[in-house]
Every structure is written in structure tokens, then in C-alpha cells.
Design a protein around this motif. Structure first.
Motif, PDB file in Angstrom:
ATOM      1  N   ILE A  44     108.860  68.624 -89.665  1.00 18.37           N
ATOM      2  CA  ILE A  44     107.575  68.898 -89.037  1.00 18.37           C
ATOM      3  C   ILE A  44     106.489  68.934 -90.104  1.00 18.37           C
ATOM      4  CG2 ILE A  44     106.233  70.575 -87.723  1.00 18.37           C
ATOM      5  CD1 ILE A  44     108.874  71.489 -86.464  1.00 18.37           C
ATOM      6  N   LEU A  45     105.419  68.230 -89.850  1.00 21.48           N
ATOM      7  CA  LEU A  45     104.271  68.229 -90.752  1.00 21.48           C
ATOM      8  C   LEU A  45     103.055  68.740 -89.996  1.00 21.48           C
ATOM      9  CD1 LEU A  45     104.532  64.687 -92.372  1.00 21.48           C
ATOM     10  CD2 LEU A  45     105.179  66.843 -93.398  1.00 21.48           C
ATOM     11  N   TYR A  46     102.256  69.552 -90.655  1.00 22.90           N
ATOM     12  CA  TYR A  46     100.988  70.014 -90.102  1.00 22.90           C
ATOM     13  C   TYR A  46      99.882  69.564 -91.028  1.00 22.90           C
ATOM     14  CZ  TYR A  46     103.634  73.083 -87.056  1.00 22.90           C
ATOM     15  OH  TYR A  46     104.500  73.581 -86.116  1.00 22.90           O
ATOM     16  N   GLY A  47      98.856  68.980 -90.461  1.00 17.96           N
ATOM     17  CA  GLY A  47      97.696  68.577 -91.240  1.00 17.96           C
ATOM     18  C   GLY A  47      96.443  69.175 -90.629  1.00 17.96           C
ATOM     19  N   PHE A  48      95.532  69.568 -91.469  1.00 22.04           N
ATOM     20  CA  PHE A  48      94.253  70.109 -91.016  1.00 22.04           C
ATOM     21  C   PHE A  48      93.141  69.316 -91.678  1.00 22.04           C
ATOM     22  CE2 PHE A  48      97.220  73.522 -90.523  1.00 22.04           C
ATOM     23  CZ  PHE A  48      96.835  74.145 -89.358  1.00 22.04           C
ATOM     24  N   VAL A  49      92.133  68.965 -90.911  1.00 21.81           N
ATOM     25  CA  VAL A  49      90.961  68.295 -91.465  1.00 21.81           C
ATOM     26  C   VAL A  49      89.741  69.149 -91.146  1.00 21.81           C
ATOM     27  CG1 VAL A  49      91.906  65.966 -91.394  1.00 21.81           C
ATOM     28  CG2 VAL A  49      90.688  66.819 -89.420  1.00 21.81           C
ATOM     29  N   THR A  50      88.789  69.147 -92.071  1.00 19.86           N
ATOM     30  CA  THR A  50      87.609  69.970 -91.874  1.00 19.86           C
ATOM     31  C   THR A  50      86.374  69.349 -92.517  1.00 19.86           C
ATOM     32  OG1 THR A  50      86.634  72.150 -92.232  1.00 19.86           O
ATOM     33  CG2 THR A  50      88.104  71.349 -93.945  1.00 19.86           C
ATOM     34  N   THR A  51      85.246  69.627 -91.899  1.00 19.25           N
ATOM     35  CA  THR A  51      83.953  69.312 -92.506  1.00 19.25           C
ATOM     36  C   THR A  51      83.254  70.631 -92.834  1.00 19.25           C
ATOM     37  OG1 THR A  51      82.789  69.311 -90.397  1.00 19.25           O
ATOM     38  CG2 THR A  51      83.647  67.195 -91.169  1.00 19.25           C
ATOM     39  N   VAL A  52      83.969  71.717 -92.837  1.00 18.27           N
ATOM     40  CA  VAL A  52      83.539  73.095 -92.996  1.00 18.27           C
ATOM     41  C   VAL A  52      82.995  73.641 -91.669  1.00 18.27           C
ATOM     42  CG1 VAL A  52      82.081  74.739 -94.232  1.00 18.27           C
ATOM     43  CG2 VAL A  52      83.090  72.830 -95.455  1.00 18.27           C
ATOM     44  N   GLU A  53      82.244  72.839 -90.946  1.00 21.53           N
ATOM     45  CA  GLU A  53      81.720  73.282 -89.656  1.00 21.53           C
ATOM     46  C   GLU A  53      82.711  73.018 -88.527  1.00 21.53           C
ATOM     47  OE1 GLU A  53      78.039  71.258 -89.212  1.00 21.53           O
ATOM     48  OE2 GLU A  53      77.049  72.436 -90.761  1.00 21.53           O
ATOM     49  N   SER A  54      83.487  71.942 -88.644  1.00 23.32           N
ATOM     50  CA  SER A  54      84.460  71.562 -87.622  1.00 23.32           C
ATOM     51  C   SER A  54      85.848  71.485 -88.246  1.00 23.32           C
ATOM     52  CB  SER A  54      84.115  70.184 -87.046  1.00 23.32           C
ATOM     53  OG  SER A  54      82.850  70.198 -86.464  1.00 23.32           O
ATOM     54  N   TRP A  55      86.849  71.866 -87.457  1.00 20.07           N
ATOM     55  CA  TRP A  55      88.247  71.804 -87.888  1.00 20.07           C
ATOM     56  C   TRP A  55      89.048  71.058 -86.837  1.00 20.07           C
ATOM     57  CZ3 TRP A  55      90.661  74.133 -92.180  1.00 20.07           C
ATOM     58  CH2 TRP A  55      89.835  74.897 -92.968  1.00 20.07           C
TER      59      TRP A  55
END
Length: 60
Positions: A44-55
Motif C-alpha cells: 500500500i502506498l499513500y501519496g499527498f500533494v499540496t499547494t499549501v492551500e489545497s491538499w
């Protein structure tokens, strides 16, 4: 990339940050997740992306 163990199960966590758009961060995060998947024999892999304002979270 960080490895997290919860109740004897291991997870891979990838976080990608970009200032412009989630789409750009998503591309890099997915590439990192594919590389981790290929080199770690699945799991299982979890990835998170962010622009600081949105996740956004990705699970593979």
C-alpha cells in the motif's frame, strides 16, 4: 519518502509540494509512487500533494 509502521503493517508515504497547481504536484507524486511500487514489490502506498492551500491524497 517515509516509511510508517502501524500495527505491524508497513506503509510508504510520499508527499509532494508545489506552489502552482495540484496537477503539477500530482504528476510528480504519481511518478514517485510508481518508482516506490516497482522497487518495493507492491504494498500500500499513500501519496499527498499540496499547494499549501489545497491538499489531496492518493492511495495505491
Amino acid at each position: 519518502m517515509d516509511f510508517v509502521a502501524v500495527m505491524e503493517r508497513s506503509y510508504v508515504l510520499i508527499i509532494e509540494a508545489k506552489r502552482s497547481t495540484l496537477g503539477e504536484a500530482m504528476k510528480q507524486c504519481l511518478l514517485s509512487m510508481k518508482d516506490a511500487w516497482d522497487n518495493n514489490g507492491g504494498g500500500i502506498l499513500y501519496g499527498f500533494v499540496t499547494t499549501v492551500e489545497s491538499w489531496q491524497m492518493i492511495r495505491v
